[in-house]
Design a protein around this motif. Structure first.
Motif, short mmCIF file in Angstrom:
data_model
loop_
_atom_site.label_atom_id
_atom_site.label_comp_id
_atom_site.label_asym_id
_atom_site.label_seq_id
_atom_site.Cartn_x
_atom_site.Cartn_y
_atom_site.Cartn_z
N LEU A 12 -7.20 2.03 4.51
CA LEU A 12 -7.53 0.95 5.44
C LEU A 12 -8.21 -0.19 4.70
O LEU A 12 -7.91 -1.37 4.93
CB LEU A 12 -8.43 1.48 6.56
CG LEU A 12 -8.99 0.44 7.53
CD1 LEU A 12 -7.85 -0.24 8.29
CD2 LEU A 12 -9.97 1.08 8.51
N LEU A 13 -9.13 0.13 3.81
CA LEU A 13 -9.84 -0.89 3.06
C LEU A 13 -8.87 -1.70 2.19
O LEU A 13 -8.99 -2.93 2.08
CB LEU A 13 -10.92 -0.24 2.19
CG LEU A 13 -11.85 -1.21 1.44
CD1 LEU A 13 -12.60 -2.09 2.44
CD2 LEU A 13 -12.82 -0.43 0.56
N MET A 18 -5.73 -6.71 1.13
CA MET A 18 -4.48 -7.43 0.95
C MET A 18 -4.31 -8.52 2.01
O MET A 18 -3.82 -9.62 1.72
CB MET A 18 -3.30 -6.45 1.02
CG MET A 18 -3.26 -5.40 -0.10
SD MET A 18 -3.20 -6.12 -1.76
CE MET A 18 -4.92 -5.89 -2.29
N ALA A 19 -4.70 -8.21 3.24
CA ALA A 19 -4.62 -9.22 4.31
C ALA A 19 -5.53 -10.40 4.01
O ALA A 19 -5.18 -11.56 4.25
CB ALA A 19 -4.97 -8.58 5.65
N PHE A 335 2.35 -0.36 8.88
CA PHE A 335 2.52 0.30 7.58
C PHE A 335 1.39 1.30 7.32
O PHE A 335 1.62 2.37 6.75
CB PHE A 335 2.57 -0.76 6.47
CG PHE A 335 3.93 -1.33 6.23
CD1 PHE A 335 4.71 -0.89 5.19
CD2 PHE A 335 4.44 -2.32 7.06
CE1 PHE A 335 5.99 -1.40 4.97
CE2 PHE A 335 5.70 -2.84 6.86
CZ PHE A 335 6.48 -2.40 5.81
N LEU A 336 0.18 0.95 7.73
CA LEU A 336 -0.95 1.86 7.55
C LEU A 336 -0.76 3.14 8.35
O LEU A 336 -1.09 4.24 7.87
CB LEU A 336 -2.25 1.16 7.95
CG LEU A 336 -3.54 1.97 7.75
CD1 LEU A 336 -3.77 2.27 6.28
CD2 LEU A 336 -4.73 1.22 8.35
N ALA A 347 2.12 1.09 -1.41
CA ALA A 347 1.30 0.53 -2.48
C ALA A 347 0.78 -0.86 -2.10
O ALA A 347 1.28 -1.52 -1.19
CB ALA A 347 2.12 0.45 -3.76
N ALA A 348 -0.23 -1.30 -2.84
CA ALA A 348 -0.83 -2.62 -2.58
C ALA A 348 0.20 -3.73 -2.77
O ALA A 348 0.25 -4.70 -2.01
CB ALA A 348 -2.03 -2.83 -3.50
#
Length: 461
Positions: A12-13, A18-19, A335-336, A347-348
């Motif tokens: 989540l973090l 990324m957001a 996606f999460l 992946a990030a």
């Protein structure tokens, strides 16, 4: 394949980080919209250059000069000397009644991908003047007025817009010769005037008729002057916007145009029909005195109609960009959920690529909207991004069904966004309900999730 050692809380973090990084390109898109809007305004001003700017019409008013004896004390050689001079003053008489009609003929003018709305206006009307019975209250008697040197003044904000047949002004059936300048203060002194012999005012009202044509763009306003002003505007433009300090008493709007009528009295204006101002002693001889006029009414004392475009694509694109985080948040949350519930590793870099596609939607929307309009651009950009991200999601999530879920989510989001942009009055309500539903769904799906991996840890002594 290496085992995923990240906790759900860590995932989540990472999604939140990324957001947050995507805020930079999203802000860049917002600046791009602002820049394109500025270029559009510059282009529209260039298109309308030489055509005539936004116009304000005012008048007519009747100006009657008179002489007055003025006593002043001056210092000459250390002695106080009293001198008496004759100075010219002007009595400005607003009409008792003015009935004005303006017919607007709009036209769209284009240059490249930009467009401006200009118009041709034909104004005509009558104005009736009369000497007030209590003229002496203003410190002037009728026998001191130089009726044979009277002037009838008209105001037009941008006199360059006058075109076609010269303006025609008649008093008592006699057409008068017009001169440039000496407009009213409410039009910045721009306009035209005529000399006339107003001696007939001694015996009763004087009626003036007038007509003139002019060009402008954007909007048209009237600065009322009379004791009773009636202004009627008719046009084939179907999207008027009524502004200013006075709204029309009647108006009708159809797909083929509009008509509107204003009725304004001098009591609403807070102005007397009679005012006066001093004129320099030598100004009359020089044919000047065009800057010695009564105070102009404030801009709030105007009736105005704007010829607006029904859809401002830049404001709509700008509003859609403000919902960018809503798209990113909902898509990343999907996606999460696949990651923490279905066990699909995301992946990030994959978050960033999906986010880049979401941001690209707004760039494509702006680019296509300038060419094909907002609605068509929205369909093209949304279809392209949905197709791109659903195909990429199928590969990342390793399932066509999961890719279909992402495609359905994006289609729903773009559909809701279009509704939000169309129903501006209810956009906050719809957005709040949508966020509530999304939060409730996430809470339900993750109600048994061990976000920090603490529930499976062995107990400590």
């Amino acid at each position: 394949m290496a085992a995923d050692t990240r906790t759900p809380g860590g995932k989540l973090l990472m999604a939140i980080l990324m957001a947050a990084l995507l805020a930079v390109p999203l802000f860049a898109v917002y600046l791009l919209v602002y820049d394109r809007q500025s270029q559009s305004e510059t282009a529209r001003a260039s298109i309308a250059e030489g055509w005539g700017g936004p116009q304000t019409i005012a008048g007519p008013v009747l100006v009657l000069p008179y002489q007055e004896q003025v006593t002043e004390t001056v210092d000459e050689g250390g002695r106080k000397v009293v001198r008496t001079n004759m100075v010219w003053r002007e009595l400005t008489l607003a009409p008792e009644m003015a009935d004005i009609r303006t017919d607007l003929t709009p036209e769209r003018r284009s240059r490249s991908i930009y467009e401006a709305v200009v118009y041709e206006a034909a104004a005509s009307g009558t104005a009736r003047f009369a000497l007030p019975a209590d003229l002496a209250r203003f410190g002037v008697s009728a026998d001191r007025l130089a009726f044979d040197r009277a002037e009838l003044r008209f105001g037009l904000k941008d006199a360059r817009g006058l075109f076609g047949a010269p303006p025609a002004v008649s008093v008592g059936g006699r057409r008068l010769v017009l001169q440039p300048g000496k407009g009213l203060p409410s039009t910045g002194g721009s306009g035209f005037f005529t000399w006339l012999d107003a001696s007939s005012l001694r015996g009763g009202p004087l009626t003036a008729t007038f007509r003139f044509t002019f060009r402008g763009n954007g909007w048209l306003a009237l600065a009322p002057q009379a004791g009773d002003t009636r202004w009627t505007v008719a046009s084939t433009w179907p999207h008027p916007s009524f502004q200013g300090g006075f709204l029309p008493t009647r108006h009708a709007e159809t797909a083929s145009g509009f008509t509107a009528t204003w009725r304004v009295g001098n009591l609403a204006l807070g102005r007397s029909l009679v005012t006066s101002d001093a004129v320099q002693p030598d100004a009359r001889a020089a044919g000047g005195a065009d800057r010695y006029m009564v105070a102009a009414p404030a801009g709030d004392y105007e009736a105005r109609v704007d010829l607006v475009s029904p859809v401002d694509l830049y404001s709509q694109v700008n509003r859609s960009v403000k919902y960018g985080f809503l798209f990113i948040g909902f898509t990343f949350m999907a996606f999460l959920m696949f990651d923490v519930i279905a066990g699909v590793l995301v992946a990030a870099a994959e978050y960033l690529l999906v986010g880049a596609g979401l941001v690209l939607f707004f760039v494509m929307l702006l680019a296509f909207a300038e060419v094909v309009g907002f609605a068509g651009a929205y369909i093209v950009a949304a279809a392209a991004i949905i197709g791109l991200l659903s195909a990429y999601s199928t590969a990342v999530l390793r399932s066509r069904r999961r890719g279909g879920y992402v495609a359905a989510l994006l289609a729903a989001l773009y559909g809701v966004l279009y509704i939000l942009l169309s129903l501006e009055a209810f956009s906050l309500l719809i957005g709040a309900l949508l966020l509530f539903a999304a939060l409730a769904a996430i809470m339900y799906l993750t109600r048994n999730l061990d976000w920090g991996g603490l529930r499976s840890a062995p107990p400590t002594a």
